[in-house]
Motif scaffolding. Structure first.
Motif, PDB file in Angstrom:
ATOM      1  N   VAL A 189       3.346   2.091  -1.099  1.00  0.00           N
ATOM      2  CA  VAL A 189       1.895   1.894  -1.087  1.00  0.00           C
ATOM      3  C   VAL A 189       1.225   3.172  -1.569  1.00  0.00           C
ATOM      4  CG1 VAL A 189       1.666   2.585   1.345  1.00  0.00           C
ATOM      5  CG2 VAL A 189      -0.100   1.156   0.284  1.00  0.00           C
ATOM      6  N   MET A 190       0.178   2.996  -2.370  1.00  0.00           N
ATOM      7  CA  MET A 190      -0.724   4.089  -2.706  1.00  0.00           C
ATOM      8  C   MET A 190      -1.921   3.910  -1.786  1.00  0.00           C
ATOM      9  SD  MET A 190      -2.334   5.171  -6.421  1.00  0.00           S
ATOM     10  CE  MET A 190      -0.708   5.411  -7.139  1.00  0.00           C
ATOM     11  N   PRO A 191      -2.106   4.799  -0.819  1.00  0.00           N
ATOM     12  CA  PRO A 191      -3.028   4.540   0.296  1.00  0.00           C
ATOM     13  C   PRO A 191      -4.504   4.496  -0.086  1.00  0.00           C
ATOM     14  CG  PRO A 191      -1.430   6.239   0.870  1.00  0.00           C
ATOM     15  CD  PRO A 191      -1.328   6.024  -0.606  1.00  0.00           C
ATOM     16  N   ALA A 192      -5.269   3.905   0.820  1.00  0.00           N
ATOM     17  CA  ALA A 192      -6.730   3.918   0.759  1.00  0.00           C
ATOM     18  C   ALA A 192      -7.254   4.676   1.965  1.00  0.00           C
ATOM     19  CB  ALA A 192      -7.284   2.498   0.740  1.00  0.00           C
ATOM     20  N   SER A 193      -8.528   5.032   1.905  1.00  0.00           N
ATOM     21  CA  SER A 193      -9.183   5.731   3.007  1.00  0.00           C
ATOM     22  C   SER A 193     -10.617   5.234   3.115  1.00  0.00           C
ATOM     23  CB  SER A 193      -9.171   7.244   2.758  1.00  0.00           C
ATOM     24  OG  SER A 193     -10.064   7.915   3.629  1.00  0.00           O
ATOM     25  N   ILE A 194     -11.181   5.320   4.301  1.00  0.00           N
ATOM     26  CA  ILE A 194     -12.565   4.897   4.507  1.00  0.00           C
ATOM     27  C   ILE A 194     -13.512   5.660   3.583  1.00  0.00           C
ATOM     28  CG2 ILE A 194     -12.988   6.531   6.379  1.00  0.00           C
ATOM     29  CD1 ILE A 194     -14.291   2.889   6.158  1.00  0.00           C
ATOM     30  N   ALA A 195     -13.157   6.889   3.247  1.00  0.00           N
ATOM     31  CA  ALA A 195     -14.013   7.694   2.372  1.00  0.00           C
ATOM     32  C   ALA A 195     -14.081   7.125   0.960  1.00  0.00           C
ATOM     33  CB  ALA A 195     -13.511   9.135   2.335  1.00  0.00           C
ATOM     34  N   ASP A 196     -13.109   6.286   0.601  1.00  0.00           N
ATOM     35  CA  ASP A 196     -13.111   5.695  -0.745  1.00  0.00           C
ATOM     36  C   ASP A 196     -14.320   4.791  -0.960  1.00  0.00           C
ATOM     37  OD1 ASP A 196     -10.760   7.003  -1.125  1.00  0.00           O
ATOM     38  OD2 ASP A 196      -9.480   5.244  -0.868  1.00  0.00           O
ATOM     39  N   GLY A 197     -14.884   4.269   0.130  1.00  0.00           N
ATOM     40  CA  GLY A 197     -16.068   3.434  -0.001  1.00  0.00           C
ATOM     41  C   GLY A 197     -17.240   4.190  -0.602  1.00  0.00           C
ATOM     42  N   PHE A 198     -17.342   5.462  -0.263  1.00  0.00           N
ATOM     43  CA  PHE A 198     -18.410   6.288  -0.824  1.00  0.00           C
ATOM     44  C   PHE A 198     -18.140   6.589  -2.295  1.00  0.00           C
ATOM     45  CE2 PHE A 198     -18.166   7.212   3.734  1.00  0.00           C
ATOM     46  CZ  PHE A 198     -19.469   6.940   4.109  1.00  0.00           C
ATOM     47  N   ILE A 199     -16.864   6.667  -2.649  1.00  0.00           N
ATOM     48  CA  ILE A 199     -16.512   6.882  -4.056  1.00  0.00           C
ATOM     49  C   ILE A 199     -16.919   5.673  -4.879  1.00  0.00           C
ATOM     50  CG2 ILE A 199     -14.562   7.109  -5.644  1.00  0.00           C
ATOM     51  CD1 ILE A 199     -13.160   8.794  -3.543  1.00  0.00           C
ATOM     52  N   ALA A 200     -16.626   4.472  -4.381  1.00  0.00           N
ATOM     53  CA  ALA A 200     -16.951   3.257  -5.124  1.00  0.00           C
ATOM     54  C   ALA A 200     -18.448   3.120  -5.353  1.00  0.00           C
ATOM     55  CB  ALA A 200     -16.412   2.030  -4.374  1.00  0.00           C
ATOM     56  N   SER A 201     -19.245   3.542  -4.368  1.00  0.00           N
ATOM     57  CA  SER A 201     -20.696   3.378  -4.484  1.00  0.00           C
ATOM     58  C   SER A 201     -21.310   4.347  -5.486  1.00  0.00           C
ATOM     59  CB  SER A 201     -21.350   3.569  -3.109  1.00  0.00           C
ATOM     60  OG  SER A 201     -21.166   4.904  -2.645  1.00  0.00           O
ATOM     61  N   ASN A 202     -20.564   5.357  -5.878  1.00  0.00           N
ATOM     62  CA  ASN A 202     -21.085   6.360  -6.815  1.00  0.00           C
ATOM     63  C   ASN A 202     -20.173   6.490  -8.038  1.00  0.00           C
ATOM     64  OD1 ASN A 202     -23.094   8.276  -7.439  1.00  0.00           O
ATOM     65  ND2 ASN A 202     -21.832   9.976  -6.678  1.00  0.00           N
ATOM     66  N   TRP A 203     -19.566   5.377  -8.401  1.00  0.00           N
ATOM     67  CA  TRP A 203     -18.481   5.381  -9.389  1.00  0.00           C
ATOM     68  C   TRP A 203     -18.912   5.877 -10.773  1.00  0.00           C
ATOM     69  CZ3 TRP A 203     -13.553   5.444  -8.653  1.00  0.00           C
ATOM     70  CH2 TRP A 203     -12.673   5.157  -9.699  1.00  0.00           C
ATOM     71  N   GLU A 204     -19.996   5.351 -11.278  1.00  0.00           N
ATOM     72  CA  GLU A 204     -20.427   5.702 -12.630  1.00  0.00           C
ATOM     73  C   GLU A 204     -20.651   7.206 -12.755  1.00  0.00           C
ATOM     74  OE1 GLU A 204     -20.831   3.762 -15.302  1.00  0.00           O
ATOM     75  OE2 GLU A 204     -20.330   1.848 -14.353  1.00  0.00           O
ATOM     76  N   ALA A 205     -21.317   7.787 -11.781  1.00  0.00           N
ATOM     77  CA  ALA A 205     -21.607   9.218 -11.836  1.00  0.00           C
ATOM     78  C   ALA A 205     -20.334  10.042 -11.708  1.00  0.00           C
ATOM     79  CB  ALA A 205     -22.587   9.595 -10.731  1.00  0.00           C
ATOM     80  N   LEU A 206     -19.422   9.620 -10.837  1.00  0.00           N
ATOM     81  CA  LEU A 206     -18.175  10.354 -10.654  1.00  0.00           C
ATOM     82  C   LEU A 206     -17.302  10.297 -11.902  1.00  0.00           C
ATOM     83  CD1 LEU A 206     -17.352   9.299  -6.986  1.00  0.00           C
ATOM     84  CD2 LEU A 206     -17.844  11.623  -7.781  1.00  0.00           C
TER      85      LEU A 206
END
Length: 398
Positions: free
Chosen positions: A201-218
């Protein structure tokens, strides 16, 4: 504003999660539940696909003459073989049986998607990954499976390797996309093995939700010049396609950048269809919107989309209402409706309580009804075999 109460509660929550994880890990180690429990004696191996007693005797004698050591156990005063799945696979390899990697050099990328939450996407991803590896009829293919968890809830991560499902992780799937590491770095830093060997498995984290919400800028900041909808494919999957037989993508029930990237990266798209009317209604809405989602992706400049799409029933029972839902699903998907379904079983939930799946859990550790566990396990094995056969037929036809 005073946030001290929230900060304190948040700190207690993190401590409780860590303690739960450590307690379960220590329990598994103490009672020997941290290793995959399935073993084969020589008679059981002889019944597997392509084997007979004479073939197995000859192969094992040859391997032992060359220094190979098979596991054995002592029952009373009688010593017998006690073979792991890896040792059974080694017998197939000794016999020159082609692996799946000999037939298909690149992994099949399979994306489980639905905008309706609670339809068992993560359960299906994690249990099917392990069943593809452990199914008796599929052992000869020596498959390596990777689950890429892009759901911030990290349910697949929890069931496959729970140590990586709590707290903020530095090496998650979302971070891998943005960091654009080398293949070697992906394999060493971002991928962890489950209890079932060769299932990762390549893990996920709760913090990834914040990454998804700012994807274009990141993406603009870290990956200038790349299409934000293609970075999962280009930065992760294309580098790993020769290292695995299957790459299974699991995302949350959101129309976000992770969903778009999952669609673009996949070879095969799969939709779980729950029979409850409200769930089925939402799922059909999602299916109806898929063409417009893909048109938007094409307009964004993507150069790859899945060419195959199938569906399957999940949370399924034999009630009249569920059978009616199945009829509707067959009318929509026609020949692309799988003939196997995932049952509505409490066993899936009970296994998750000990950070396991119905495949990986040791029956001695299971707290519920063993008959229910057996039925759920057999259903997932049948489902995994059905997926394998369905996708292989598609690949041969194309």
């Amino acid at each position: 504003m005073d946030l001290s109460n929230f900060l304190q509660t948040g700190s207690y929550a993190r401590q409780a999660l860590q303690q739960l994880s450590e307690n379960e890990a220590n329990h598994k180690i103490e009672f020997g539940f941290n290793e995959f429990h399935v073993r084969y004696n020589k008679a059981a191996v002889s019944r597997l696909s392509g084997f007979s007693r004479a073939i197995v005797d000859k192969a094992m004698d040859e391997m032992e003459s060359d220094g190979y050591v098979f596991n054995k156990k002592l029952t009373g005063t009688v010593e017998s073989y006690d073979l792991t799945i890896e040792q059974v696979v080694a017998i197939y390899e000794h016999r020159g049986v082609p692996k799946l990697s000999d037939i298909h050099q690149d992994a099949v990328v399979w994306f489980l998607a639905n905008l309706k939450g609670g339809v068992t996407k993560s359960v299906t991803a994690s249990t099917t990954a392990q069943a593809l590896r452990t199914h008796p009829q599929l052992l000869k293919y020596d498959q390596r499976i990777l689950v890429i968890d892009l759901d911030p809830q990290a349910s697949s991560t929890m069931m496959l390797n729970h140590r990586y499902s709590i707290g903020d992780q530095n090496y998650t799937s979302a971070q891998a996309i943005l960091q654009n590491p080398t293949r070697e770095e992906l394999l060493e830093d971002y991928i962890v093995e489950s209890k079932v060997k060769n299932v990762f498995v390549m893990p996920a984290s709760i913090a990834d939700g914040f990454i998804a919400s700012n994807w274009e800028a990141l993406c603009a900041e870290h990956l200038p010049g790349q299409n934000p909808n293609m970075v999962l494919k280009e930065n992760v999957i294309d580098k790993l396609k020769k290292d695995f037989s299957w790459i299974i993508i699991d995302t949350g029930p959101h129309l976000d950048a992770f969903l778009s990237n999952g669609i673009v990266a996949s070879d095969v798209l799969a939709t779980p269809l729950p029979p409850a009317q409200v769930d089925l209604h939402s799922t059909l809405q999602y299916i109806g919107r898929l063409p417009s989602i893909m048109e938007q992706l094409i307009d964004s400049g993507v150069t790859h989309l899945p060419e195959h799409h199938f569906a399957f029933m999940t949370k399924f029972s034999k009630s009249v209402q569920d059978k009616d839902a199945l009829s509707i699903a067959k009318a929509v998907f026609r020949e692309e409706m799988l003939d196997c379904s995932i049952p509505n079983s409490i066993a899936f939930q009970r296994c998750a309580e000990t950070f396991d799946t119905v495949i990986s859990v040791n029956p001695k550790e299971y707290a519920g009804d063993l008959k229910s566990l057996k039925v759920a396990k057999e259903a997932i094995e049948d489902f995994a075999l059905s997926v394998f056969q369905h996708v292989q037929l598609y690949l041969r036809a194309n």
